[in-house]
Each structure stands twice: as structure tokens, then as C-alpha cells.
Design a protein around this motif. Structure first.
Motif, mmCIF file in Angstrom:
data_model
loop_
_atom_site.group_PDB
_atom_site.id
_atom_site.type_symbol
_atom_site.label_atom_id
_atom_site.label_comp_id
_atom_site.label_asym_id
_atom_site.label_seq_id
_atom_site.Cartn_x
_atom_site.Cartn_y
_atom_site.Cartn_z
ATOM 1 N N LEU A 243 -13.088 35.098 16.485
ATOM 2 C CA LEU A 243 -13.495 36.400 15.952
ATOM 3 C C LEU A 243 -14.147 37.253 17.042
ATOM 4 N N ASP A 244 -14.972 36.624 17.878
ATOM 5 C CA ASP A 244 -15.584 37.343 18.995
ATOM 6 C C ASP A 244 -14.510 37.861 19.944
ATOM 7 N N GLU A 245 -13.472 37.062 20.172
ATOM 8 C CA GLU A 245 -12.369 37.484 21.039
ATOM 9 C C GLU A 245 -11.622 38.673 20.421
ATOM 10 N N ALA A 246 -11.427 38.656 19.109
ATOM 11 C CA ALA A 246 -10.759 39.773 18.432
ATOM 12 C C ALA A 246 -11.590 41.043 18.579
ATOM 13 N N ARG A 247 -12.889 40.911 18.412
ATOM 14 C CA ARG A 247 -13.793 42.052 18.583
ATOM 15 C C ARG A 247 -13.688 42.586 20.008
ATOM 16 N N ASP A 248 -13.701 41.695 20.978
ATOM 17 C CA ASP A 248 -13.597 42.100 22.383
ATOM 18 C C ASP A 248 -12.270 42.803 22.672
ATOM 19 N N MET A 249 -11.190 42.358 22.023
ATOM 20 C CA MET A 249 -9.891 43.014 22.188
ATOM 21 C C MET A 249 -9.952 44.467 21.716
ATOM 22 N N LEU A 250 -10.563 44.680 20.559
ATOM 23 C CA LEU A 250 -10.683 46.037 20.028
ATOM 24 C C LEU A 250 -11.498 46.913 20.972
ATOM 25 N N LEU A 251 -12.610 46.380 21.450
ATOM 26 C CA LEU A 251 -13.462 47.145 22.356
ATOM 27 C C LEU A 251 -12.737 47.450 23.666
ATOM 28 N N ALA A 252 -12.017 46.466 24.196
ATOM 29 C CA ALA A 252 -11.281 46.665 25.448
ATOM 30 C C ALA A 252 -10.187 47.719 25.302
ATOM 31 N N ASP A 253 -9.664 47.870 24.091
ATOM 32 C CA ASP A 253 -8.623 48.873 23.840
ATOM 33 C C ASP A 253 -9.195 50.234 23.451
ATOM 34 N N GLY A 254 -10.512 50.389 23.582
ATOM 35 C CA GLY A 254 -11.125 51.697 23.398
ATOM 36 C C GLY A 254 -11.739 51.987 22.049
ATOM 37 N N VAL A 255 -11.700 51.051 21.115
ATOM 38 C CA VAL A 255 -12.337 51.286 19.819
ATOM 39 C C VAL A 255 -13.854 51.241 20.043
ATOM 40 N N PRO A 256 -14.588 52.255 19.588
ATOM 41 C CA PRO A 256 -16.035 52.286 19.822
ATOM 42 C C PRO A 256 -16.752 51.072 19.222
ATOM 43 N N GLU A 257 -17.735 50.571 19.952
ATOM 44 C CA GLU A 257 -18.465 49.376 19.518
ATOM 45 C C GLU A 257 -19.084 49.546 18.130
ATOM 46 N N ALA A 258 -19.598 50.741 17.857
ATOM 47 C CA ALA A 258 -20.218 50.991 16.548
ATOM 48 C C ALA A 258 -19.200 50.975 15.408
ATOM 49 N N LYS B 149 -11.650 53.129 6.577
ATOM 50 C CA LYS B 149 -12.107 51.740 6.685
ATOM 51 C C LYS B 149 -10.888 50.816 6.704
ATOM 52 N N ILE B 150 -10.817 49.992 7.746
ATOM 53 C CA ILE B 150 -9.677 49.091 7.945
ATOM 54 C C ILE B 150 -10.184 47.655 7.990
ATOM 55 N N LEU B 151 -9.540 46.789 7.237
ATOM 56 C CA LEU B 151 -9.873 45.363 7.204
ATOM 57 C C LEU B 151 -8.721 44.591 7.824
ATOM 58 N N ILE B 152 -9.009 43.856 8.896
ATOM 59 C CA ILE B 152 -8.002 43.003 9.515
ATOM 60 C C ILE B 152 -8.244 41.573 9.053
ATOM 61 N N ALA B 153 -7.238 40.987 8.398
ATOM 62 C CA ALA B 153 -7.305 39.576 8.000
ATOM 63 C C ALA B 153 -6.930 38.758 9.230
ATOM 64 N N TYR B 154 -7.838 37.890 9.653
ATOM 65 C CA TYR B 154 -7.682 37.245 10.949
ATOM 66 C C TYR B 154 -7.776 35.731 10.821
ATOM 67 N N ARG C 158 -3.567 38.145 16.405
ATOM 68 C CA ARG C 158 -3.964 38.875 17.617
ATOM 69 C C ARG C 158 -3.104 40.139 17.790
ATOM 70 N N ARG C 159 -1.831 40.030 17.474
ATOM 71 C CA ARG C 159 -0.972 41.214 17.532
ATOM 72 C C ARG C 159 -1.439 42.271 16.516
ATOM 73 N N ALA C 160 -1.896 41.812 15.357
ATOM 74 C CA ALA C 160 -2.420 42.745 14.348
ATOM 75 C C ALA C 160 -3.654 43.470 14.877
ATOM 76 N N VAL C 161 -4.502 42.758 15.608
ATOM 77 C CA VAL C 161 -5.688 43.380 16.204
ATOM 78 C C VAL C 161 -5.265 44.416 17.239
ATOM 79 N N SER C 162 -4.324 44.055 18.107
ATOM 80 C CA SER C 162 -3.853 44.986 19.135
ATOM 81 C C SER C 162 -3.209 46.227 18.521
ATOM 82 N N TYR C 163 -2.411 46.015 17.489
ATOM 83 C CA TYR C 163 -1.756 47.137 16.805
ATOM 84 C C TYR C 163 -2.797 48.064 16.191
#
Length: 162
Positions: free
Chosen positions: A70-85, A5-10, A17-22
Motif C-alpha cells: 500500500l505504501d508503494e502504491a501511495r508512492d507511485m501516485l505521488l511520483a506521478d504528480g498526484v498531490p500528497e494531500a 473521490k476515487i477508490l482504488i481496490a488494491y 499496480r496498473r490500476a494505480v498508474s492509470y
């Protein structure tokens, strides 16, 4: 503590945004990891506004902007292949907010301590923060969220992304 379980402080900044990409690069398409992106509301100082209406308008604008971010951060994760669930977002309102409608709220004493409280309560194994980039003088006088988290964290990994 759950190391999956990973928590990103945003906060919507470039460093956040770099933290989300990383995080996306580190997690990849692993369905066993869960990533929560959390933002904590920081209402503007009431004294900076001529009246309550102007303050409430600014609070509403900031809340809407952060929810969009926050929606944009979520979209970044999904675009980089992290599963939606495996991805969730969370907005923690300030108890001082004039627009508060959530049961849970941040008392606003320290963003860093609030993040660590959420990490402990949620059983996260890792907290990810962006390095704010404040000057040494500002960091000495006011501190930074990432520095405070590093010093106060116990029993979890902290990734500071510059």
C-alpha cells in the motif's frame, strides 16, 4: 456520490499496480480529486497450517507485505504528480484475522461487496480495479472481483484496468 473521490481496490498484483498508474494518469496534479487506495485482508485458510502459531505467523507476514505494498502504491501516485494531500491508503482487516486490532473489519463474505460498501459509505464516485486475468473457466466457477463489482455497482463509475 462525489465524482472527485476515487477508490482504488488494491491487492498488490501487477494489475492493481496498473490500476494505480492509470488513476494517476487520469487524475494528474489535480488537487480537487482525492484518491484512496484500499486493501482488504484475506487471511489464509486455517486448515492449510499445522497449528495456530504457523497460521498466525503467515497472517502477520501477509499483513506486513500488504501494508508495504500500500505504501508503494501511495508512492507511485505521488511520483506521478498526484498531490500528497490528495492521497490516502487504508487497510481493512478481516474479522477472522487472529491479529485484528482495528475497530472496523471486513466480514469476508465478498471482497467485491466489501469494496462497494466502502465506496457507498465514503461517498466515492469512482471505483478502480485491476482485471485479475483469471481464465474463463475460473471466472465462470468462482467469479472475479472486477466482474462482481461491475455487476453489483449502482450509481458510480467503475474503471477496470487491464
Amino acid at each position: 456520490m462525489n465524482t472527485d473521490k476515487i477508490l482504488i481496490a488494491y491487492d498488490g498484483s501487477d494489475n492493481a499496480r496498473r490500476a494505480v498508474s492509470y488513476t494517476a494518469a487520469m487524475v494528474g496534479a489535480s488537487a480537487r480529486r482525492h484518491v484512496d487506495v484500499v486493501a482488504i485482508e484475506r487471511p489464509p485458510d486455517r486448515d492449510l497450517f499445522a497449528d495456530d502459531a504457523a497460521w498466525k505467523t503467515e497472517c502477520a507476514r501477509r499483513i506486513a507485505a500488504m501494508r508495504t505494498s500500500l505504501d508503494e502504491a501511495r508512492d507511485m501516485l505521488l511520483a506521478d504528480g498526484v498531490p500528497e494531500a490528495s492521497v490516502a491508503t487504508r487497510f481493512v482487516e478481516s474479522c477472522r484475522s487472529p491479529l485484528r486490532d482495528a475497530e472496523e473489519c471486513s466480514i469476508g463474505t465478498s471482497i467485491a461487496l466489501e469494496i462497494l460498501r466502502l465506496a457507498e459509505e465514503g461517498g466515492y464516485g469512482t471505483v478502480v480495479v485491476g482485471r485479475r486475468g483469471v481464465s474463463k473457466q475460473e471466472e465462470f466457477l468462482f467469479g472475479s472481483v472486477s466482474t462482481k463489482i461491475i455487476h453489483a455497482a449502482k450509481g458510480l463509475a467503475v474503471w477496470v484496468v487491464a
